[in-house]
Design a protein around this motif. Structure first.
Motif, PDB file in Angstrom:
ATOM      1  N   LEU A  12      34.296  36.225  31.125  1.00 28.48           N
ATOM      2  CA  LEU A  12      34.254  35.194  32.170  1.00 28.48           C
ATOM      3  C   LEU A  12      34.341  33.801  31.573  1.00 28.48           C
ATOM      4  CD1 LEU A  12      31.475  36.713  34.417  1.00 28.48           C
ATOM      5  CD2 LEU A  12      33.769  36.157  35.143  1.00 28.48           C
TER       6      LEU A  12
ATOM      7  N   LEU B  34      26.925  31.106  26.983  1.00 25.39           N
ATOM      8  CA  LEU B  34      25.958  32.092  27.464  1.00 25.39           C
ATOM      9  C   LEU B  34      26.037  33.377  26.652  1.00 25.39           C
ATOM     10  CD1 LEU B  34      25.807  31.858  31.296  1.00 25.39           C
ATOM     11  CD2 LEU B  34      24.036  31.455  29.644  1.00 25.39           C
TER      12      LEU B  34
ATOM     13  N   TYR C  63      18.354  37.666  23.570  1.00 25.05           N
ATOM     14  CA  TYR C  63      18.042  39.051  23.913  1.00 25.05           C
ATOM     15  C   TYR C  63      18.163  39.949  22.690  1.00 25.05           C
ATOM     16  CZ  TYR C  63      17.568  38.259  28.855  1.00 25.05           C
ATOM     17  OH  TYR C  63      17.124  37.841  30.067  1.00 25.05           O
TER      18      TYR C  63
ATOM     19  N   VAL D 272      34.819  26.698  30.355  1.00 24.65           N
ATOM     20  CA  VAL D 272      34.035  25.470  30.499  1.00 24.65           C
ATOM     21  C   VAL D 272      33.637  25.041  29.097  1.00 24.65           C
ATOM     22  CG1 VAL D 272      31.933  24.468  31.417  1.00 24.65           C
ATOM     23  CG2 VAL D 272      33.147  26.182  32.732  1.00 24.65           C
TER      24      VAL D 272
ATOM     25  N   LEU E  22      30.998  19.776  28.058  1.00 19.11           N
ATOM     26  CA  LEU E  22      30.702  19.558  29.481  1.00 19.11           C
ATOM     27  C   LEU E  22      29.365  20.173  29.845  1.00 19.11           C
ATOM     28  CD1 LEU E  22      32.228  18.447  32.023  1.00 19.11           C
ATOM     29  CD2 LEU E  22      32.722  20.822  32.528  1.00 19.11           C
ATOM     30  N   LEU E  23      29.144  21.406  29.331  1.00 19.92           N
ATOM     31  CA  LEU E  23      27.903  22.119  29.647  1.00 19.92           C
ATOM     32  C   LEU E  23      26.693  21.359  29.106  1.00 19.92           C
ATOM     33  CD1 LEU E  23      27.447  24.768  31.085  1.00 19.92           C
ATOM     34  CD2 LEU E  23      27.267  25.873  28.871  1.00 19.92           C
TER      35      LEU E  23
ATOM     36  N   LEU F 192      23.757  19.495  31.174  1.00 18.58           N
ATOM     37  CA  LEU F 192      22.393  19.969  30.927  1.00 18.58           C
ATOM     38  C   LEU F 192      21.478  18.805  30.598  1.00 18.58           C
ATOM     39  CD1 LEU F 192      21.325  22.797  31.055  1.00 18.58           C
ATOM     40  CD2 LEU F 192      21.646  23.024  28.619  1.00 18.58           C
TER      41      LEU F 192
ATOM     42  N   ALA G 258      11.845  23.322  32.083  1.00 20.94           N
ATOM     43  CA  ALA G 258      12.035  24.684  31.558  1.00 20.94           C
ATOM     44  C   ALA G 258      11.445  24.790  30.159  1.00 20.94           C
ATOM     45  CB  ALA G 258      13.515  25.036  31.543  1.00 20.94           C
TER      46      ALA G 258
ATOM     47  N   VAL H 176      27.190  33.829  36.819  1.00 18.36           N
ATOM     48  CA  VAL H 176      28.287  33.381  35.964  1.00 18.36           C
ATOM     49  C   VAL H 176      29.631  33.745  36.592  1.00 18.36           C
ATOM     50  CG1 VAL H 176      29.311  33.609  33.693  1.00 18.36           C
ATOM     51  CG2 VAL H 176      26.855  33.502  33.927  1.00 18.36           C
TER      52      VAL H 176
ATOM     53  N   ARG I 266      33.067  22.784  36.629  1.00 17.83           N
ATOM     54  CA  ARG I 266      31.795  22.160  36.307  1.00 17.83           C
ATOM     55  C   ARG I 266      30.826  23.100  35.589  1.00 17.83           C
ATOM     56  NH1 ARG I 266      29.071  19.695  41.254  1.00 17.83           N
ATOM     57  NH2 ARG I 266      29.836  21.594  42.207  1.00 17.83           N
ATOM     58  N   GLY I 267      30.969  24.413  35.790  1.00 11.43           N
ATOM     59  CA  GLY I 267      30.092  25.356  35.117  1.00 11.43           C
ATOM     60  C   GLY I 267      28.649  25.263  35.550  1.00 11.43           C
ATOM     61  N   LEU I 268      28.431  25.003  36.848  1.00 10.12           N
ATOM     62  CA  LEU I 268      27.070  24.875  37.358  1.00 10.12           C
ATOM     63  C   LEU I 268      26.303  26.184  37.232  1.00 10.12           C
ATOM     64  CD1 LEU I 268      26.218  22.198  38.535  1.00 10.12           C
ATOM     65  CD2 LEU I 268      26.369  23.204  40.789  1.00 10.12           C
TER      66      LEU I 268
ATOM     67  N   GLN J 133      26.538  28.437  35.033  1.00 12.02           N
ATOM     68  CA  GLN J 133      26.093  28.691  33.663  1.00 12.02           C
ATOM     69  C   GLN J 133      24.807  27.949  33.365  1.00 12.02           C
ATOM     70  OE1 GLN J 133      28.921  28.535  30.542  1.00 12.02           O
ATOM     71  NE2 GLN J 133      30.633  29.011  31.878  1.00 12.02           N
ATOM     72  N   VAL J 134      24.679  26.717  33.892  1.00 13.36           N
ATOM     73  CA  VAL J 134      23.450  25.946  33.670  1.00 13.36           C
ATOM     74  C   VAL J 134      22.264  26.695  34.263  1.00 13.36           C
ATOM     75  CG1 VAL J 134      22.273  23.795  34.190  1.00 13.36           C
ATOM     76  CG2 VAL J 134      24.685  23.779  33.622  1.00 13.36           C
ATOM     77  N   ILE J 135      22.431  27.211  35.499  1.00  9.53           N
ATOM     78  CA  ILE J 135      21.326  27.919  36.150  1.00  9.53           C
ATOM     79  C   ILE J 135      21.036  29.216  35.413  1.00  9.53           C
ATOM     80  CG2 ILE J 135      20.589  28.957  38.311  1.00  9.53           C
ATOM     81  CD1 ILE J 135      22.209  26.815  39.718  1.00  9.53           C
ATOM     82  N   ALA J 136      22.084  29.873  34.886  1.00 11.80           N
ATOM     83  CA  ALA J 136      21.854  31.098  34.112  1.00 11.80           C
ATOM     84  C   ALA J 136      21.031  30.803  32.863  1.00 11.80           C
ATOM     85  CB  ALA J 136      23.194  31.733  33.743  1.00 11.80           C
ATOM     86  N   VAL J 137      21.254  29.625  32.249  1.00 11.95           N
ATOM     87  CA  VAL J 137      20.429  29.236  31.085  1.00 11.95           C
ATOM     88  C   VAL J 137      18.962  29.156  31.485  1.00 11.95           C
ATOM     89  CG1 VAL J 137      19.915  27.352  29.505  1.00 11.95           C
ATOM     90  CG2 VAL J 137      22.262  28.053  29.851  1.00 11.95           C
ATOM     91  N   PHE J 138      18.697  28.578  32.678  1.00 18.12           N
ATOM     92  CA  PHE J 138      17.301  28.494  33.127  1.00 18.12           C
ATOM     93  C   PHE J 138      16.723  29.879  33.374  1.00 18.12           C
ATOM     94  CE2 PHE J 138      18.480  24.113  34.785  1.00 18.12           C
ATOM     95  CZ  PHE J 138      18.036  23.535  33.616  1.00 18.12           C
TER      96      PHE J 138
ATOM     97  N   ILE K 266      17.527  32.618  31.861  1.00 16.92           N
ATOM     98  CA  ILE K 266      17.229  33.229  30.561  1.00 16.92           C
ATOM     99  C   ILE K 266      15.936  32.655  29.989  1.00 16.92           C
ATOM    100  CG2 ILE K 266      18.025  33.386  28.175  1.00 16.92           C
ATOM    101  CD1 ILE K 266      20.828  33.670  29.210  1.00 16.92           C
TER     102      ILE K 266
END
Lengths: 166, 101
Positions: A47, A52, A60, A122, A126-127, A131, A142, B46, B56-58, B60-65, B67
């Motif tokens: 994807l 990630l 993990y 992405v 940008l990520l 963030l 967090a 994702v 924007r990959g929004l 992915q940001v939430i997936a980081v949280f 995790i």
């Protein structure tokens, strides 16, 4: 070609997950979880979520599985033999199957038809930018949650007997 | 390869995790099943982000949280299981009913 890779990764993920819930050996269950999570990391790569996938392998594969294996070692292994299956497992199977069917039905009714091949990744830049700008407060919260939870874990795991010592 | 593929995969992973939570009695195994559920949610996040919001990959940001919270949860839950095992000499959730009545 990507479809073949997807089916391979999905098979690895689901076989690992089945291993987690079916096997009678707890160590095998933890290792099957590792297999399943690495399959998920491959899905992330498919994807275009490289960050990630990296995080998945690091956290993990590196941390959580090791912590779980340590917990299994610290609680006695032969203890687990008699306590594997709940007598309510047929009901659980029924509920899980029903949940799966409902979810798939919902996805079939309304799913956007798009192909993933024409997209780009992405970028890390940008990520990281979003963030640390748009999500900065959530990010700090967090990290605070992680810190507090792990300090709490240390306090809980120490127990009461060591509390008097300086 | 459409979004539906990933949705069905994540639904299957979620259902397997739910079955594990319902059918197991050992606290450690229930914890492993919860990890499966969290990962199913992450795959869905994702996948939706990749197909519906590709620039924007929004998701992915939430997936980081997700995790992050999963890691905190595993650490805390394993500490509790360890302490319960020391006090009750058991990881069977049917026997851990301190708070039931």
């Amino acid at each position: 070609m990507t479809l073949v890779v997807f089916y391979l990764l999905a098979a690895v993920t689901l076989l690992g997950a089945m291993g987690v819930v079916v096997t009678r050996n707890v160590v095998y269950a933890a290792l099957a979880l590792l297999l399943s999570l690495m399959g998920v990391a491959g899905i992330y790569l498919l994807l275009f979520a490289e960050f990630l996938a990296l995080v998945q392998v690091l956290i993990y594969g590196g941390a959580i599985t090791v912590v779980i294996l340590f917990a299994i070692m610290l609680t006695r292994l032969r203890e687990y033999k008699g306590v594997m299956e709940n007598p309510q497992w047929p009901l659980g199977l029924l509920a899980a199957t029903a949940l799966f069917l409902v979810l798939v039905a919902a996805f079939l009714v309304d799913s956007p038809r798009m192909n993933v091949e024409e997209r780009l990744a992405v970028p890390f830049l940008l990520l990281g930018g979003s963030l640390f700008s748009q999500w900065a407060i959530a990010f700090e919260v967090a990290s605070l949650v992680l810190l507090v939870a792990l300090i709490g874990a240390i306090i809980v795991a120490r127990g009461e007997d060591s509390r008097e010592r300086p | 390869m459409s979004l539906l593929h990933f949705q069905v995969l994540s639904a299957a992973l979620f259902a397997i995790g739910v079955y594990g939570v319902l059918a197991r009695r050992s606290a450690v195994l229930i914890l492993l099943s919860i990890e499966l559920v969290l990962n199913a949610v992450n795959v869905n996040l994702v996948a939706f982000a990749a197909f519906l919001d590709p620039t924007r990959g929004l998701g992915q940001v939430i997936a980081v949280f997700v995790i992050t919270v999963a890691a905190a949860e595993v650490g805390l839950a394993l500490a509790i299981i360890l302490q319960l095992y020391r006090k009750r000499a058991s990881v069977d959730v049917d026997k851990i009913d301190l708070l039931k009545w």
